[in-house]
Write an enzyme that holds these catalytic residues in place. Structure first.
Site, PDB file in Angstrom:
ATOM      1  CG  ASP A 179     -23.497 -12.328  38.501  1.00 23.92           C
ATOM      2  OD1 ASP A 179     -23.619 -11.729  37.417  1.00 23.92           O
ATOM      3  OD2 ASP A 179     -23.635 -11.774  39.615  1.00 23.92           O
ATOM      4  CG  ASN A 187     -16.779  -1.200  39.594  1.00 19.52           C
ATOM      5  OD1 ASN A 187     -15.569  -1.366  39.495  1.00 19.52           O
ATOM      6  ND2 ASN A 187     -17.648  -1.843  38.832  1.00 19.52           N
ATOM      7  CG  HIS A 192     -15.083   2.235  37.131  1.00 25.77           C
ATOM      8  ND1 HIS A 192     -15.999   1.238  36.891  1.00 25.77           N
ATOM      9  CD2 HIS A 192     -15.813   3.371  37.308  1.00 25.77           C
ATOM     10  CE1 HIS A 192     -17.231   1.734  36.899  1.00 25.77           C
ATOM     11  NE2 HIS A 192     -17.138   3.027  37.150  1.00 25.77           N
ATOM     12  CG  ASP A 196     -10.953  -2.021  35.198  1.00 25.06           C
ATOM     13  OD1 ASP A 196     -12.129  -2.421  35.123  1.00 25.06           O
ATOM     14  OD2 ASP A 196     -10.536  -1.003  34.614  1.00 25.06           O
ATOM     15  CD  GLU A 222     -21.394  -7.522  37.783  1.00 24.00           C
ATOM     16  OE1 GLU A 222     -22.429  -7.271  38.420  1.00 24.00           O
ATOM     17  OE2 GLU A 222     -20.899  -6.746  36.936  1.00 24.00           O
TER      18      GLU A 222
END
Length: 307
Positions: A179, A187, A192, A196, A222
């Site tokens: 994680d 973000n 975003h 990405d 994530e």
């Protein structure tokens, strides 16, 4: 190949697939005296008689291969008098490959045999293309479109089978739950698109860090999973530490809100910590949260079940 031999008996046969990424013809099958040499002979898509017929996209009957100006000798094979049928495999607009059929002697293939081989190749190409489409659909259903990693559906379908095999063979299997720490800041700070990009870089690092036999899954958001075959908790801890270090080295886009990317990683092993996939995921999840509570950017092992 077996069916083709029934339609048009041959001395030798080879089936080549067109690899457009490398611009080469790749041998997929060969039969006959020169089988090994044919299987070792990868060549440019436009090379020799095969490349010529493939580019034209229509079947060709070559009564004497030695007399054709584009003929090329397959390395390691003797020069003999032979006839050749070249049958491109085409499905709609997709040129998939080609079937080459040889007979010893000159002028050994008739026009009727050329027609029969062409009709067979038409059906074979359609079947081949359908198989490709099915594989593409299956891949799309089992793959995360952003990272090209396996997705949670793949994990559900395959994880239980891997556990069953591990149980059958008495081998360990370990799951890492990765994680990314404070990923929301990426973000929020960079948008975003930046998020990405970072996820794609993480996916690439994860693939490069684990072995080829291991699977990497984007579980969602994530969170990632690495499923390590024939690996106990001790071995998995080494892999988890390598992943932790690799994540720290990932370059972040400017303005993304984090000075450095880190990850918290939970480790759960079969059969030490769980007996099925759901239990294994839950144990790894608890370990991952323990890593978070311990300060993040670290690994933690699951606790053995109380019972």
């Amino acid at each position: 190949a077996e069916l083709m031999s029934g339609v048009v008996p041959v001395s030798e046969m080879a089936i080549f697939a067109a690899d457009y990424e490398t611009h080469r013809m790749v041998p997929m099958y060969a039969a006959g005296t020169d089988r090994e040499e044919l299987l070792a002979d990868s060549f440019s898509l436009d090379a020799g008689l095969t490349g010529w017929a493939f580019a034209r996209g229509r079947p060709e009957n070559i009564p004497d291969t030695s007399k054709h100006p584009l003929a090329r000798q397959v390395p390691g094979t003797p020069v003999v008098n032979e006839s050749l049928l070249l049958i491109p495999l085409i499905a709609g607009e997709h040129k998939l490959g080609i079937i080459n059929c040889w007979r010893l002697g000159l002028g050994q293939f008739s026009d009727r045999e050329l027609e029969a081989a062409s009709l067979f190749a038409h059906i074979a190409a359609a079947a081949w293309r359908n198989a490709q489409l099915y594989a593409e659909l299956l891949s799309a259903a089992m793959t995360d479109p952003l990272t090209r990693l396996y997705n949670s559906r793949w994990l559900r379908d395959t994880g239980e089978r891997d556990l069953a095999r591990a149980a059958r063979e008495g081998r360990p299997l370990t799951l890492l739950l990765v994680d990314l720490d404070h990923f929301k800041r990426v973000n929020d700070g960079g948008g975003h698109a930046a998020g990405d990009l970072v996820l794609q870089r993480v996916a690439s690092r994860l693939r490069a860090t684990v072995r080829g036999m291991d699977a990497v899954v984007r579980l969602g958001g994530e969170e990632f999973v690495a499923l390590l075959q024939d690996c106990d908790a001790d071995g998995a801890a080494v892999v988890a530490e390598a992943i932790r270090v690799a994540v720290r080295d990932i370059a972040l886009p400017e303005g993304c809100g984090l000075p450095r990317l880190t990850a918290s990683i939970g480790i759960a092993a079969y059969p030490e910590h769980a007996r099925d996939l759901e239990q294994l995921l839950a144990a790894a999840d608890r370990a991952m949260y323990a890593a978070k509570q311990g300060g993040r950017d670290r690994i933690a092992r699951a606790s053995a079940p109380s019972n």
